[in-house]
Scaffold this active site. Structure first.
Site, mmCIF file in Angstrom:
data_model
loop_
_atom_site.group_PDB
_atom_site.id
_atom_site.type_symbol
_atom_site.label_atom_id
_atom_site.label_comp_id
_atom_site.label_asym_id
_atom_site.label_seq_id
_atom_site.Cartn_x
_atom_site.Cartn_y
_atom_site.Cartn_z
ATOM 1 N N GLY A 48 0.827 -1.211 0.000
ATOM 2 C CA GLY A 48 0.000 0.000 0.000
ATOM 3 C C GLY A 48 0.857 1.255 0.000
ATOM 4 O O GLY A 48 2.096 1.182 0.050
ATOM 5 N N ASP A 81 -2.522 -13.593 5.314
ATOM 6 C CA ASP A 81 -3.886 -13.106 5.525
ATOM 7 C C ASP A 81 -4.021 -12.648 6.974
ATOM 8 O O ASP A 81 -4.075 -13.486 7.885
ATOM 9 C CB ASP A 81 -4.880 -14.228 5.212
ATOM 10 C CG ASP A 81 -6.331 -13.826 5.448
ATOM 11 O OD1 ASP A 81 -6.576 -12.649 5.803
ATOM 12 O OD2 ASP A 81 -7.214 -14.687 5.301
ATOM 13 N N ILE A 82 -4.049 -11.336 7.186
ATOM 14 C CA ILE A 82 -4.076 -10.845 8.574
ATOM 15 C C ILE A 82 -5.395 -11.157 9.291
ATOM 16 O O ILE A 82 -5.491 -11.006 10.499
ATOM 17 C CB ILE A 82 -3.772 -9.334 8.692
ATOM 18 C CG1 ILE A 82 -4.827 -8.479 7.989
ATOM 19 C CG2 ILE A 82 -2.379 -8.996 8.247
ATOM 20 C CD1 ILE A 82 -4.918 -7.098 8.574
ATOM 21 N N THR A 85 -9.958 0.488 2.464
ATOM 22 C CA THR A 85 -10.145 1.942 2.575
ATOM 23 C C THR A 85 -11.193 2.490 1.621
ATOM 24 O O THR A 85 -11.537 3.660 1.698
ATOM 25 C CB THR A 85 -8.803 2.672 2.303
ATOM 26 O OG1 THR A 85 -8.344 2.298 0.997
ATOM 27 C CG2 THR A 85 -7.750 2.283 3.328
ATOM 28 N N THR A 106 -7.591 6.948 10.757
ATOM 29 C CA THR A 106 -8.144 7.919 9.819
ATOM 30 C C THR A 106 -9.000 8.973 10.515
ATOM 31 O O THR A 106 -9.503 8.745 11.616
ATOM 32 C CB THR A 106 -9.019 7.167 8.788
ATOM 33 O OG1 THR A 106 -9.743 8.088 7.989
ATOM 34 C CG2 THR A 106 -10.037 6.264 9.471
ATOM 35 N N ASP A 107 -9.178 10.104 9.822
ATOM 36 C CA ASP A 107 -10.093 11.141 10.312
ATOM 37 C C ASP A 107 -11.540 10.677 10.272
ATOM 38 O O ASP A 107 -12.411 11.282 10.899
ATOM 39 C CB ASP A 107 -9.949 12.402 9.458
ATOM 40 C CG ASP A 107 -10.277 12.132 8.000
ATOM 41 O OD1 ASP A 107 -11.410 12.404 7.588
ATOM 42 O OD2 ASP A 107 -9.396 11.629 7.270
ATOM 43 N N TYR A 159 -16.671 2.375 7.176
ATOM 44 C CA TYR A 159 -15.210 2.503 7.156
ATOM 45 C C TYR A 159 -14.714 3.114 8.469
ATOM 46 O O TYR A 159 -13.832 2.555 9.132
ATOM 47 C CB TYR A 159 -14.770 3.360 5.971
ATOM 48 C CG TYR A 159 -13.299 3.704 5.970
ATOM 49 C CD1 TYR A 159 -12.329 2.712 5.980
ATOM 50 C CD2 TYR A 159 -12.871 5.032 5.957
ATOM 51 C CE1 TYR A 159 -10.978 3.019 5.982
ATOM 52 C CE2 TYR A 159 -11.520 5.352 5.957
ATOM 53 C CZ TYR A 159 -10.583 4.341 5.973
ATOM 54 O OH TYR A 159 -9.239 4.652 5.992
ATOM 55 N N LYS A 210 -12.526 1.208 11.446
ATOM 56 C CA LYS A 210 -11.193 1.698 11.832
ATOM 57 C C LYS A 210 -11.148 2.035 13.325
ATOM 58 O O LYS A 210 -10.142 1.797 13.986
ATOM 59 C CB LYS A 210 -10.805 2.917 10.991
ATOM 60 C CG LYS A 210 -10.531 2.610 9.524
ATOM 61 C CD LYS A 210 -9.382 1.635 9.308
ATOM 62 C CE LYS A 210 -8.030 2.278 9.528
ATOM 63 N NZ LYS A 210 -6.914 1.333 9.196
ATOM 64 N N TRP A 247 -6.278 12.494 3.953
ATOM 65 C CA TRP A 247 -5.941 12.922 2.596
ATOM 66 C C TRP A 247 -4.519 12.489 2.224
ATOM 67 O O TRP A 247 -3.723 13.261 1.693
ATOM 68 C CB TRP A 247 -6.108 14.427 2.448
ATOM 69 C CG TRP A 247 -7.538 14.897 2.521
ATOM 70 C CD1 TRP A 247 -8.614 14.199 2.988
ATOM 71 C CD2 TRP A 247 -8.055 16.167 2.111
ATOM 72 N NE1 TRP A 247 -9.764 14.960 2.895
ATOM 73 C CE2 TRP A 247 -9.449 16.175 2.362
ATOM 74 C CE3 TRP A 247 -7.469 17.298 1.570
ATOM 75 C CZ2 TRP A 247 -10.264 17.265 2.078
ATOM 76 C CZ3 TRP A 247 -8.275 18.391 1.296
ATOM 77 C CH2 TRP A 247 -9.659 18.378 1.541
#
Length: 283
Positions: free
Chosen positions: A11, A37-38, A63, A102-103, A126, A130, A151
């Site tokens: 990623g 595979d997590i 994501t 993430t925000d 999402y 998270k 971003w």
């Protein structure tokens, strides 16, 4: 030499970490979904037992916000249970763990930047998945760094910068949201900060974005200016935008902890974007 396991190495943040780390100081264990595979607890535990990492950096994640809404079980399996499995390994090994977040854990309704002490209130699958991942990491390990950013753009994968440049290459006009606010953050600058952090014992939750704030339209305008390309660019509301999925409208994170402990300064978003664009040109 420390041993660092980067889960999700293909990623944009995993790729950036491999670009900036010093192989003389860090032995890297890179895995992505093709290697491991997590979401498979036994597979993750076995990898941890065999390799015994000192640090685990979790760059994995589903994501795509639309995909998360359509397939919530997948989102929670990867974003939450994957983080849990890596946390179990970290606890067993006494390793440090970095959890990328993430925000989107916030609702985006604030009028001022979110600090690490503000209550989360995700409005999407999402964001909720998270946050669940964050909670597992906090529950299972004490040597953790939870890093929220927003971003983020890098050399690999689909991100806003690459999408704007693709449209410019084709000469397509773009309508871009002028009502979404955030701080564009280079994956490379985020990676540099992560590598700094893992050498400390300053555990906890951090907001890490480049400094400065803009809306999506202003971001696109700067990308085009630096690329030397000209296309028609219209400022529109989110629902009329070509590239902006419906996301929290105000995604501005305050790097509050970094500032009050005077630990690390992130660069200005425009300077960071310029570095990224120059590197693309040099390729």
């Amino acid at each position: 030499m420390i041993k660092v396991w980067i889960a999700g190495s293909n990623g944009q943040i995993g790729h950036a970490l491999n670009e900036v780390l010093d192989p003389l100081e860090i032995e890297v264990l890179n895995t992505d979904k093709d290697e491991l595979d997590i979401t498979d607890t036994e597979e993750v535990l076995n990898f941890g037992i065999v390799n015994r990492p000192d640090v685990i950096i979790n760059c994995t994640g589903v994501t795509d916000t639309q995909l998360c809404e359509e397939e919530p079980e997948l989102a929670y399996r990867v974003n939450a249970l994957g983080a849990r499995n890596l946390s179990i390994v970290a606890r067993k090994n006494g390793a440090k763990i970095v959890q990328l977040s993430t925000d989107d854990v916030f609702d985006g309704k604030s009028k001022k930047p979110y600090t690490e002490f503000d209550d989360t209130n995700p409005l999407t699958v999402y964001g909720s998945s998270k946050r669940a991942g964050e909670n597992y990491v906090k529950e299972f390990t004490h040597k953790h760094f939870v890093i929220r950013s927003n971003w983020v753009y890098g050399k690999v994968g689909q991100n806003f910068v690459n999408q704007v440049l693709e449209a410019a290459e084709k000469g397509n006009a773009l309508s871009v949201a002028a009502d979404q606010f955030g701080s564009p953050t280079s994956a490379k600058d985020l990676a540099r900060m992560i590598l700094y952090l893992i050498n400390t014992n300053e555990y906890g939750t951090y907001h890490v974005t480049c400094s400065g704030v803009c809306n999506r339209h202003e971001f696109a305008k700067e990308i085009l200016r630096l690329s030397g390309k000209e296309i028609e660019l219209k400022a529109v509301p989110t629902e009329q935008s070509d590239l902006s999925a419906v996301r929290p409208p105000y995604a501005v994170l305050d790097n509050f902890i970094l500032r009050i402990i005077d630990m690390y300064d992130m660069p200005d978003w425009k300077a960071s974007l310029e570095e990224y664009m120059n590197e693309r040109t040099e390729k």
